[in-house]
Design an enzyme around this catalytic site. Structure first.
Site, PDB file in Angstrom:
ATOM      1  N   ASP A  90      15.193  -7.871  -3.096  1.00 56.43           N
ATOM      2  CA  ASP A  90      14.494  -6.685  -3.570  1.00 56.43           C
ATOM      3  C   ASP A  90      14.109  -6.946  -5.185  1.00 56.43           C
ATOM      4  O   ASP A  90      14.938  -7.582  -5.694  1.00 56.43           O
ATOM      5  CB  ASP A  90      15.344  -5.423  -3.473  1.00 56.43           C
ATOM      6  CG  ASP A  90      14.814  -4.100  -4.017  1.00 56.43           C
ATOM      7  OD1 ASP A  90      13.773  -4.134  -4.752  1.00 56.43           O
ATOM      8  OD2 ASP A  90      15.137  -3.110  -3.179  1.00 56.43           O
ATOM      9  N   ILE A  91      12.858  -6.843  -5.447  1.00 59.90           N
ATOM     10  CA  ILE A  91      12.406  -7.060  -6.877  1.00 59.90           C
ATOM     11  C   ILE A  91      12.835  -5.826  -7.869  1.00 59.90           C
ATOM     12  O   ILE A  91      12.734  -6.051  -9.281  1.00 59.90           O
ATOM     13  CB  ILE A  91      10.944  -7.307  -6.992  1.00 59.90           C
ATOM     14  CG1 ILE A  91      10.267  -6.218  -6.661  1.00 59.90           C
ATOM     15  CG2 ILE A  91      10.729  -8.628  -6.247  1.00 59.90           C
ATOM     16  CD1 ILE A  91       8.767  -6.422  -6.934  1.00 59.90           C
ATOM     17  N   GLN A 111      11.990   7.291  -0.267  1.00 59.64           N
ATOM     18  CA  GLN A 111      11.102   5.954   0.498  1.00 59.64           C
ATOM     19  C   GLN A 111       9.811   5.920  -0.353  1.00 59.64           C
ATOM     20  O   GLN A 111       9.188   6.841  -0.490  1.00 59.64           O
ATOM     21  CB  GLN A 111      10.608   6.476   1.849  1.00 59.64           C
ATOM     22  CG  GLN A 111      10.035   5.204   2.535  1.00 59.64           C
ATOM     23  CD  GLN A 111       9.839   5.477   4.148  1.00 59.64           C
ATOM     24  OE1 GLN A 111       9.893   6.546   4.594  1.00 59.64           O
ATOM     25  NE2 GLN A 111       9.225   4.564   4.718  1.00 59.64           N
ATOM     26  N   HIS A 114      12.805  -0.101   6.427  1.00 59.86           N
ATOM     27  CA  HIS A 114      13.396  -1.186   5.733  1.00 59.86           C
ATOM     28  C   HIS A 114      14.982  -0.588   5.771  1.00 59.86           C
ATOM     29  O   HIS A 114      14.853   0.724   5.315  1.00 59.86           O
ATOM     30  CB  HIS A 114      12.907  -1.661   4.466  1.00 59.86           C
ATOM     31  CG  HIS A 114      12.484  -0.598   3.474  1.00 59.86           C
ATOM     32  ND1 HIS A 114      11.460   0.359   3.621  1.00 59.86           N
ATOM     33  CD2 HIS A 114      13.069  -0.391   2.469  1.00 59.86           C
ATOM     34  CE1 HIS A 114      11.527   0.930   2.625  1.00 59.86           C
ATOM     35  NE2 HIS A 114      12.239   0.805   1.746  1.00 59.86           N
ATOM     36  N   HIS A 159      18.066  -1.332   3.230  1.00 62.00           N
ATOM     37  CA  HIS A 159      18.623  -1.967   2.021  1.00 62.00           C
ATOM     38  C   HIS A 159      19.933  -2.461   2.336  1.00 62.00           C
ATOM     39  O   HIS A 159      20.795  -1.703   2.684  1.00 62.00           O
ATOM     40  CB  HIS A 159      18.640  -0.865   0.864  1.00 62.00           C
ATOM     41  CG  HIS A 159      17.341  -0.402   0.521  1.00 62.00           C
ATOM     42  ND1 HIS A 159      16.641  -1.091  -0.819  1.00 62.00           N
ATOM     43  CD2 HIS A 159      16.601   0.425   0.934  1.00 62.00           C
ATOM     44  CE1 HIS A 159      15.599  -0.094  -0.907  1.00 62.00           C
ATOM     45  NE2 HIS A 159      15.442   0.616  -0.046  1.00 62.00           N
TER      46      HIS A 159
END
Length: 150
Positions: free
Chosen positions: A31-32, A94, A100, A102
């Site tokens: 994750d960025i 979201q 997705h 996490h």
């Protein structure tokens, strides 16, 4: 795949990412915008908007991949625990509308862990409201099970 989906672009290789795992059904990448050091996203390769749309087999594959990745991340990064988080809908945080999970390693060392809870676990709720909501949901789910068995 949809042309406007960021995560579909990552799967297609047109959007850069740091891949950590891939199989025929799932793709996992860093994750960025991490909540902690080692924060990972696990997605199905087939586009589904959210938890309500993802096919059962893709949900199973993503969940099993997330479990495998969580075990490896905790061991590799020396984390003290892990959170699995799914946000379904804009009001539930979201921001990318491709299902997705996490995988968020958690650390006692807060220099590695910036994630904080938006509520206080251990604070009792209204027991009457809990009972009412639980009973309503039980009735709904029991009715769905009965219909499925007919």
């Amino acid at each position: 795949m949809t042309d406007l989906c960021l995560f579909c672009g990552i799967i297609a290789g047109t959007v850069p990412s740091v891949k950590v795992a891939e199989d025929e059904t799932t793709f996992a990448f860093m994750d960025i915008n991490p909540g902690s050091d080692g924060h990972i996203l696990v997605i199905p390769k087939r586009h589904s908007k959210d938890l309500f749309e993802i096919p059962d087999e893709d949900l199973t594959a993503v969940t099993l991949a997330a479990q495998r990745i969580a075990k490896a991340a905790v061991a590799e990064f020396g984390a003290d625990g892990v959170n699995l988080l799914n946000c379904c809908g804009a009001d539930a945080w979201q921001t990318v509308f491709h299902f997705h999970l996490h995988v968020i390693p958690r650390y006692l060392d807060k220099t590695k862990d910036r994630l904080v809870l938006p509520w206080q676990p251990g604070t009792p709720g209204d027991l009457e409201a809990i009972d009412t909501l639980g009973s309503r949901l039980f009735t709904t789910l029991d009715g769905q099970l009965s219909e499925a068995l007919e």
